[in-house]
Design an enzyme around this catalytic site. Sequence first.
Site, PDB file in Angstrom:
ATOM      1  N   ASP A 153      79.194 -23.197  47.175  1.00 44.22           N
ATOM      2  CA  ASP A 153      80.601 -23.472  46.568  1.00 44.22           C
ATOM      3  C   ASP A 153      81.029 -23.586  45.369  1.00 44.22           C
ATOM      4  OD1 ASP A 153      81.155 -23.530  49.268  1.00 44.22           O
ATOM      5  OD2 ASP A 153      81.535 -25.043  49.552  1.00 44.22           O
ATOM      6  N   ARG A 154      82.295 -23.616  45.096  1.00 39.02           N
ATOM      7  CA  ARG A 154      81.840 -23.031  43.432  1.00 39.02           C
ATOM      8  C   ARG A 154      81.384 -24.925  42.642  1.00 39.02           C
ATOM      9  NH1 ARG A 154      86.060 -25.275  40.037  1.00 39.02           N
ATOM     10  NH2 ARG A 154      87.626 -24.951  42.349  1.00 39.02           N
TER      11      ARG A 154
END
Length: 546
Positions: free
Chosen positions: A235-236
Amino acid sequence: MHSSSAMEQAATATGTPTDVKSPVSAGDAAAKEATETGKRKCDDSEERETKGRGKRRRGAGGKKMRPGERYVPPPQKRNPGVSFSEEHFSETSYYFEGGLRKVHPYYFDFKTYCKGRWIGKSLLEVFKSEFRAESVEYYQKAAKEGRIRLNETPVEDLSVVLRNNDHMRNTVHRHEPPVVGTPLKVLVDDGEVLVVDKPASIPVHPCGRFRHNTVIFILGKERGISELHTVHRLDRLTSGVLLFARTLEKSKRLDQLVRDRQLEKEYVCRVEGEFPEGELVCEEPILVVSFKIGLCRVDPNGKECRTVFQRLSFNGKTSVVRCLPLTGRTHQIRVHLQYLGFPILNDPIYGSLAWGPNRGKGGLVGKTNEELLQALVEEHCSQESLHMLDIPDDGIGIVKEEDKASMSDRKEQPEGSSKPNKSGESHQTEMDACGGGTQIMRGCSSSNKTVNEVNQDSEDLTSNRSSVKESQSPGLSKSSGNQTDPIQNFPPASKDHLCSECKIVRPDPKEKDLIIYLHALRYKGPDFEYATGLPEWAKEDWVETN
């Protein structure tokens, strides 16, 4: 820049890349030839056609085969992995300020083909109904300046009616959000595998509003590393071990390990409260609430998944937990921890009060999916923290419409109008790499405009600046304190009189507001193991500071 969002968003809604012409199939060419000349195919060919009805031979270009001649298809193109060129890298440059990595604004072309649901509608109608990030007046001005092109011809009149396979191009002035300035650390690079320690807040691939501030671009621009194959995604907002294959062969071997569940993944996180001692297993199924933004929840109709948890330490308020996801669902660790009643300490989504008084513990929410999404938006609007979410500008109703439109487009797209993804990456990759979505809502008031921008494929992202009139805007107010004037540090001619983002002064986010306390600690296979050290927040004596 805001007009770009909608067009790029539409470009990825159906998985279509940019700037790819649809060749006429060999079958179509043969059919045309037969119609015009009255000749039939050879018996051999007819027999094959009967056996494999509907499967037309491609690649022969309509060439007639001599009796006894065997058609040899051309060699398949080598899949080089995800790569960008110096032309892409030279679009803009980085600078560092206040512990953040920033990108100078730049001109960029967003491209998309006409969707099935747009056929017969005017450009103006499409802009009004689907590209609402900017006003109609903006699009009219952009068209007059040659920034909107249809089939490479500038469009001045937005009443033009769209047809199947029309190609649209929109030149925008693009601003990227800052990310943490922590350097990318290369852990292993042996010619077959590249392993990096990814800082939080940086997406893996270009997606949403991120392009140059991504792992792929940073590796290419700063280290000259290209042709990478993604093995897994983070995930970012998540940090830690990120694994790439350097060759297609290695990529296939690692992919097989993932499918056979022979790749062990170990994460650490810091959660609220005193997590139980001993091993705790969660096997609740996870359902995607919105495919467009990647929001998930525990639901009996979801996909099966399993996560093993073990407490490592407790400091009186929060616990460090070891996480072993045995499946790979989107946001699996975050959703399971929320269900257990121990959300990650600073998780902006799954620790939110929008889930109700119990914040989703035990799967109890008491809201429909639409109500949940609306509550998340409202909560983060009030806290001015929408940079942590991936939600489009026009609210939850638009998300719902886009999800439906995306599904209907897959069904209604006319044959031959879909285009292959030249980058070799699926759009699920984009969603996972960005922490759950490809769209970002950046404000709720008139002073904070919204931009929805989506990933573009690598070979089709050549910026076309020649048609853009680079003009200087009136002087903007300078920054003070923690606020940074978005213009003052930029190179000459980087201001754009049509770009509303150029006229906004935004406070810089704090580094701690760009991350969550979730870290990929180790990836282990039958004959390899890649690991990082524990982040500061995962150490036993760590104390949260305001």
